[in-house]
Design a protein around this motif. Structure first.
Motif, PDB file in Angstrom:
ATOM      1  N   GLU A  60       3.807  13.949  -9.742  1.00 20.65           N
ATOM      2  CA  GLU A  60       4.892  14.905  -9.899  1.00 20.65           C
ATOM      3  C   GLU A  60       5.425  14.926 -11.328  1.00 20.65           C
ATOM      4  N   VAL A  61       5.561  13.740 -11.924  1.00 22.37           N
ATOM      5  CA  VAL A  61       6.039  13.667 -13.293  1.00 22.37           C
ATOM      6  C   VAL A  61       5.036  14.305 -14.251  1.00 22.37           C
TER       7      VAL A  61
ATOM      8  N   LEU B 208       0.832  -1.203   0.000  1.00 25.41           N
ATOM      9  CA  LEU B 208       0.000   0.000   0.000  1.00 25.41           C
ATOM     10  C   LEU B 208       0.867   1.253   0.000  1.00 25.41           C
ATOM     11  N   ASP B 209       1.877   1.270   0.869  1.00 33.21           N
ATOM     12  CA  ASP B 209       2.792   2.418   0.923  1.00 33.21           C
ATOM     13  C   ASP B 209       3.501   2.612  -0.411  1.00 33.21           C
TER      14      ASP B 209
ATOM     15  N   LEU C 244       4.234   5.537  -5.600  1.00 34.78           N
ATOM     16  CA  LEU C 244       4.204   5.546  -7.061  1.00 34.78           C
ATOM     17  C   LEU C 244       3.191   6.558  -7.577  1.00 34.78           C
ATOM     18  N   GLY C 245       2.054   6.645  -6.903  1.00 30.67           N
ATOM     19  CA  GLY C 245       1.043   7.633  -7.281  1.00 30.67           C
ATOM     20  C   GLY C 245       1.566   9.053  -7.138  1.00 30.67           C
TER      21      GLY C 245
END
Length: 78
Positions: free
Chosen positions: A73-74, A61-62, A67-68
């Motif tokens: 940000e990308v 989950l972390d 990744l989200g």
């Protein structure tokens, strides 16, 4: 590993020691979760499997949350 750190250092202009320190700082929450899980297993061996399953689920989950954040940000860089 030395070669990878050298390349990152060259590309970012940051000293390798700073890169290593920042990487280790990012791992502190994972290491703290690992300590907590190991302590729980030590104190409650009968439920070790469920403790490990919860630990693995929490890590996944972390990881997905991180990744989200990175994807957002990308996307905002464009």
């Amino acid at each position: 590993m030395e070669e990878v750190l050298d390349k990152i250092s060259d590309l970012t202009g940051q000293p390798k020691t700073k890169i290593i320190l920042e990487m280790l700082e990012q791992y502190v929450p994972v290491l703290e979760q690992t300590i907590e899980a190991l302590e729980q297993i030590r104190d409650n061996k009968e439920n070790a499997l469920s403790i490990v399953q919860k630990f693995a689920g929490d890590l996944l989950l972390d990881g997905n949350q991180k990744l989200g954040q990175i994807a957002t940000e990308v996307k905002n860089l464009k």
